[in-house]
Design a protein around this motif. Structure first.
Motif, PDB file in Angstrom:
ATOM      1  N   GLY A 224       0.830  -1.198   0.000  1.00 60.37           N
ATOM      2  CA  GLY A 224       0.000   0.000   0.000  1.00 60.37           C
ATOM      3  C   GLY A 224       0.863   1.245   0.000  1.00 60.37           C
ATOM      4  O   GLY A 224       2.092   1.173   0.102  1.00 60.37           O
ATOM      5  N   PRO A 225       0.264   2.404  -0.092  1.00 61.29           N
ATOM      6  CA  PRO A 225       1.046   3.639  -0.154  1.00 61.29           C
ATOM      7  C   PRO A 225       1.743   3.940   1.157  1.00 61.29           C
ATOM      8  O   PRO A 225       1.278   3.560   2.226  1.00 61.29           O
ATOM      9  N   ARG A 226       2.862   4.641   1.088  1.00 63.39           N
ATOM     10  CA  ARG A 226       3.595   4.992   2.293  1.00 63.39           C
ATOM     11  C   ARG A 226       2.790   5.931   3.187  1.00 63.39           C
ATOM     12  O   ARG A 226       3.097   6.097   4.356  1.00 63.39           O
ATOM     13  N   VAL A 227       1.739   6.539   2.608  1.00 64.60           N
ATOM     14  CA  VAL A 227       0.906   7.444   3.410  1.00 64.60           C
ATOM     15  C   VAL A 227       0.285   6.706   4.589  1.00 64.60           C
ATOM     16  O   VAL A 227      -0.026   7.293   5.613  1.00 64.60           O
ATOM     17  N   LEU A 228       0.148   5.377   4.461  1.00 64.78           N
ATOM     18  CA  LEU A 228      -0.404   4.581   5.569  1.00 64.78           C
ATOM     19  C   LEU A 228       0.493   4.672   6.795  1.00 64.78           C
ATOM     20  O   LEU A 228       0.020   4.761   7.929  1.00 64.78           O
ATOM     21  N   GLU A 229       1.820   4.687   6.580  1.00 69.52           N
ATOM     22  CA  GLU A 229       2.754   4.791   7.697  1.00 69.52           C
ATOM     23  C   GLU A 229       2.719   6.189   8.314  1.00 69.52           C
ATOM     24  O   GLU A 229       2.982   6.354   9.497  1.00 69.52           O
ATOM     25  N   HIS A 230       2.392   7.212   7.498  1.00 69.89           N
ATOM     26  CA  HIS A 230       2.326   8.573   8.026  1.00 69.89           C
ATOM     27  C   HIS A 230       1.076   8.796   8.869  1.00 69.89           C
ATOM     28  O   HIS A 230       1.075   9.622   9.776  1.00 69.89           O
ATOM     29  N   MET A 231      -0.002   8.056   8.580  1.00 64.30           N
ATOM     30  CA  MET A 231      -1.260   8.242   9.314  1.00 64.30           C
ATOM     31  C   MET A 231      -1.177   7.742  10.749  1.00 64.30           C
ATOM     32  O   MET A 231      -1.755   8.330  11.652  1.00 64.30           O
ATOM     33  N   VAL A 232      -0.472   6.636  10.952  1.00 67.40           N
ATOM     34  CA  VAL A 232      -0.524   5.956  12.245  1.00 67.40           C
ATOM     35  C   VAL A 232       0.518   6.536  13.204  1.00 67.40           C
ATOM     36  O   VAL A 232       1.405   7.293  12.811  1.00 67.40           O
ATOM     37  N   ASP A 233       0.393   6.162  14.486  1.00 71.53           N
ATOM     38  CA  ASP A 233       1.315   6.663  15.514  1.00 71.53           C
ATOM     39  C   ASP A 233       2.568   5.808  15.639  1.00 71.53           C
ATOM     40  O   ASP A 233       3.647   6.310  15.947  1.00 71.53           O
ATOM     41  N   THR A 234       2.414   4.505  15.447  1.00 64.03           N
ATOM     42  CA  THR A 234       3.526   3.572  15.653  1.00 64.03           C
ATOM     43  C   THR A 234       3.562   2.574  14.507  1.00 64.03           C
ATOM     44  O   THR A 234       2.512   2.070  14.100  1.00 64.03           O
ATOM     45  N   VAL A 235       4.755   2.299  13.985  1.00 57.62           N
ATOM     46  CA  VAL A 235       4.928   1.295  12.933  1.00 57.62           C
ATOM     47  C   VAL A 235       5.904   0.237  13.441  1.00 57.62           C
ATOM     48  O   VAL A 235       7.035   0.554  13.821  1.00 57.62           O
ATOM     49  N   LEU A 236       5.465  -1.013  13.453  1.00 57.23           N
ATOM     50  CA  LEU A 236       6.301  -2.131  13.892  1.00 57.23           C
ATOM     51  C   LEU A 236       6.513  -3.088  12.727  1.00 57.23           C
ATOM     52  O   LEU A 236       5.586  -3.343  11.957  1.00 57.23           O
ATOM     53  N   TYR A 237       7.715  -3.622  12.611  1.00 51.41           N
ATOM     54  CA  TYR A 237       8.027  -4.619  11.592  1.00 51.41           C
ATOM     55  C   TYR A 237       8.438  -5.924  12.262  1.00 51.41           C
ATOM     56  O   TYR A 237       9.273  -5.930  13.172  1.00 51.41           O
ATOM     57  N   PHE A 238       7.855  -7.019  11.799  1.00 55.30           N
ATOM     58  CA  PHE A 238       8.299  -8.352  12.210  1.00 55.30           C
ATOM     59  C   PHE A 238       9.452  -8.750  11.302  1.00 55.30           C
ATOM     60  O   PHE A 238       9.342  -8.666  10.080  1.00 55.30           O
ATOM     61  N   GLU A 239      10.551  -9.197  11.876  1.00 53.24           N
ATOM     62  CA  GLU A 239      11.697  -9.654  11.099  1.00 53.24           C
ATOM     63  C   GLU A 239      12.067 -11.062  11.534  1.00 53.24           C
ATOM     64  O   GLU A 239      11.734 -11.490  12.632  1.00 53.24           O
ATOM     65  N   GLY A 240      12.799 -11.739  10.665  1.00 48.71           N
ATOM     66  CA  GLY A 240      13.263 -13.079  11.004  1.00 48.71           C
ATOM     67  C   GLY A 240      12.791 -14.086   9.974  1.00 48.71           C
ATOM     68  O   GLY A 240      11.787 -13.898   9.296  1.00 48.71           O
ATOM     69  N   ASP A 241      13.532 -15.161   9.862  1.00 52.96           N
ATOM     70  CA  ASP A 241      13.205 -16.223   8.930  1.00 52.96           C
ATOM     71  C   ASP A 241      12.096 -17.076   9.529  1.00 52.96           C
ATOM     72  O   ASP A 241      12.138 -17.441  10.707  1.00 52.96           O
ATOM     73  N   THR A 242      11.096 -17.429   8.706  1.00 53.51           N
ATOM     74  CA  THR A 242      10.004 -18.268   9.210  1.00 53.51           C
ATOM     75  C   THR A 242      10.502 -19.662   9.594  1.00 53.51           C
ATOM     76  O   THR A 242       9.828 -20.381  10.321  1.00 53.51           O
ATOM     77  N   HIS A 243      11.682 -20.044   9.080  1.00 55.16           N
ATOM     78  CA  HIS A 243      12.247 -21.358   9.432  1.00 55.16           C
ATOM     79  C   HIS A 243      13.049 -21.294  10.732  1.00 55.16           C
ATOM     80  O   HIS A 243      13.453 -22.325  11.254  1.00 55.16           O
ATOM     81  N   SER A 244      13.298 -20.076  11.227  1.00 52.99           N
ATOM     82  CA  SER A 244      14.065 -19.922  12.463  1.00 52.99           C
ATOM     83  C   SER A 244      13.114 -19.832  13.653  1.00 52.99           C
ATOM     84  O   SER A 244      11.955 -19.447  13.520  1.00 52.99           O
ATOM     85  N   GLN A 245      13.635 -20.163  14.819  1.00 52.35           N
ATOM     86  CA  GLN A 245      12.818 -20.115  16.032  1.00 52.35           C
ATOM     87  C   GLN A 245      12.601 -18.693  16.520  1.00 52.35           C
ATOM     88  O   GLN A 245      11.606 -18.398  17.175  1.00 52.35           O
ATOM     89  N   PHE A 246      13.519 -17.788  16.177  1.00 52.95           N
ATOM     90  CA  PHE A 246      13.498 -16.451  16.766  1.00 52.95           C
ATOM     91  C   PHE A 246      12.899 -15.418  15.825  1.00 52.95           C
ATOM     92  O   PHE A 246      13.024 -15.506  14.605  1.00 52.95           O
ATOM     93  N   ARG A 247      12.216 -14.436  16.421  1.00 54.31           N
ATOM     94  CA  ARG A 247      11.598 -13.333  15.682  1.00 54.31           C
ATOM     95  C   ARG A 247      12.006 -12.014  16.339  1.00 54.31           C
ATOM     96  O   ARG A 247      12.088 -11.924  17.570  1.00 54.31           O
ATOM     97  N   LEU A 248      12.225 -11.001  15.508  1.00 58.82           N
ATOM     98  CA  LEU A 248      12.506  -9.663  16.008  1.00 58.82           C
ATOM     99  C   LEU A 248      11.337  -8.760  15.637  1.00 58.82           C
ATOM    100  O   LEU A 248      10.851  -8.804  14.510  1.00 58.82           O
TER     101      LEU A 248
END
Length: 455
Positions: A224-248
């Motif tokens: 979607g457009p980057r304007v979505l990130e400008h509308m909200v107060d907080t943006v969080l990203y999930f990172e990490g390989d789905t094959h790995s046990q750990f998530r950031l």
């Protein structure tokens, strides 16, 4: 019947064009224009009229302002990236790859909030209520009282929010929600932008904390457009390989807290559990020190973390390769030039591979010194001493520049049992740190001499 007029909308910025172009005329992105139906002329009454509030000009110094109250979610790592917990009327956008754990974590957080006496609502547009219930049983959330609504129509969602007045509501996902005011399909740029705008205004007006789940593109950015990130107060990203046990979970925008904070989770049979000592993930368990390995202390937001930098130098051909994983490739080429010019260590005919262990990405230049020491260790085949760490930025003139908040980095290393550190002179502590021998250096060649003396 008259043919519907079409326009081409940019998926990155939301700009429009009457015909297809390879390059967006608004933002310059390539191959992002998508065909959609042009919206009809706006009705006499604007659909945002009910959301507009009359306001008067006020002097900044006269406005009463208090810090926003926070409600802990019951998950310490999630609270860390949120800045302490959820905020009344706050809007959070969370994105990540399919199956990485977004819905799982939010369902666990809603259950914890509900058990603490908060009113919660989970709006699912991708699953049925029965599927959500099955997932909650698998996670061990027995007899959960979280309210679930399987709905994708915006007006019905807003009506339910107005009726129930929950403390927190999760919309999973914003790409499935559609407004009947628009003729385009759910997930299109216009629909995502319109629905997010209505939900954001509803959150601000009613005080409901709304969490929007967003899909990501092939490149890993929020769809979607980057304007979505400008509308909200907080943006969080999930990172990490789905094959790995750990998530950031990384905060890249937060109006109520620090950015670049990370939360570390481990995926278990009972859902995502917070990891209290994430440094253990990013340190390899070598029985004895090995060549080409150097530990550094990096800062993720306010959290110091120990990460192992590994380097492998091997004989290359006429065009040697420089490959880095988790570190900037261009910076690696620059560091090799500094190493040759100022320390007399040549890698011109060698392949150089550098890796940050555990899949972590290091963007700060404080990793420079550890990278150089790992490369020279691999080149000479001599391991660095046990309990050794280093950090510091390297300049093109060969100087070792200080890293921010060096005292906190050193204290974290001492707490985890490290005994020897090579750091920039400006980061040397005024008071000795118990159990840690610190060698303060000003130049690259000086750091090399110190390491040779330790070996």
């Amino acid at each position: 019947m008259a043919k519907e007029k079409t326009v081409y909308v940019c998926a990155d910025c939301g700009g429009t064009s009457p015909k297809w172009l390879g390059k967006c005329p608004s933002c310059g992105a390539w191959n992002t224009l998508i065909e959609s139906v042009a919206e009809s002329a706006a009705p006499t009454k604007n659909r945002f009229a009910a959301l507009a509030k009359t306001a008067e000009v006020a002097v900044l110094g006269d406005i009463d302002a208090v810090d926003m109250a926070r409600t802990p979610t019951g998950h310490e790592e999630l609270d860390r990236v949120l800045g302490g917990g959820i905020v009344e009327g706050g809007v959070v956008l969370i994105g990540g790859d399919p199956g990485i754990g977004k819905s799982t974590l939010l369902l666990q957080a809603l259950d914890s909030l509900q058990r603490s006496g908060k009113s919660t609502l989970y709006v699912t547009g991708e699953e049925s209520g029965a599927q959500v219930a099955l997932r909650s049983r698998r996670l061990g959330l027995d007899n959960s009282q979280v309210k679930v609504l399987a709905e994708i129509q915006l007006d019905k969602i807003l009506a339910t929010l107005g009726t129930l007045q929950p403390d927190i509501a999760v919309i999973d996902s914003i790409q499935t929600v559609y407004s009947e005011q628009l003729t385009s399909a759910p997930g299109s740029v216009a629909q995502v932008r319109e629905c997010a705008a209505h939900l954001t205004r509803a959150a601000k007006a009613s005080g409901v904390c709304i969490v929007l789940v967003g899909h990501v593109t092939k490149e890993g950015a929020l769809a979607g457009p980057r304007v979505l990130e400008h509308m909200v107060d907080t943006v969080l990203y999930f990172e990490g390989d789905t094959h790995s046990q750990f998530r950031l979970v990384r905060a890249i925008k937060n109006r109520f807290g620090a950015v670049n904070e990370i939360g570390v989770f481990a995926m278990t049979e009972k859902g995502l559990k917070g990891v209290s000592n994430p440094s253990a993930i990013f340190l390899s368990q070598h029985a004895e020190p090995v060549p080409g390995s150097c530990v550094m202390v990096t800062l993720e937001g306010t959290r110091p973390m120990l990460v192992e930098i590994q380097a492998l130098v091997d004989s290359g051909g006429p065009s040697p390769r420089r490959l880095s994983v988790g570190l900037d490739k261009d910076r690696l080429a620059m560091l090799l030039a500094v190493l040759h010019r100022h320390a007399g260590v040549a890698c011109m005919d060698q392949d150089v591979f550098v890796n940050a262990v555990g899949g972590v990405r290091i963007s700060e230049p404080a990793a420079d010194l550890a990278v150089l020491l790992a490369i020279t260790s691999s080149l000479r085949g001599k391991p660095l001493p046990k309990g050794f760490l280093a950090f510091g930025e390297i300049g093109l003139a060969g100087e070792v520049r200080p890293a921010p908040r060096g005292q906190e980095r050193l204290k974290e290393a001492a707490k985890l049992g490290f005994t020897v550190a090579v750091v920039p002179k400006a980061n040397a502590p005024k008071k000795p740190i118990e159990g840690l021998t610190i060698h303060a250096v000003e130049r690259v060649e000086e750091a090399m001499e110190v390491v040779r003396g330790l070996g």
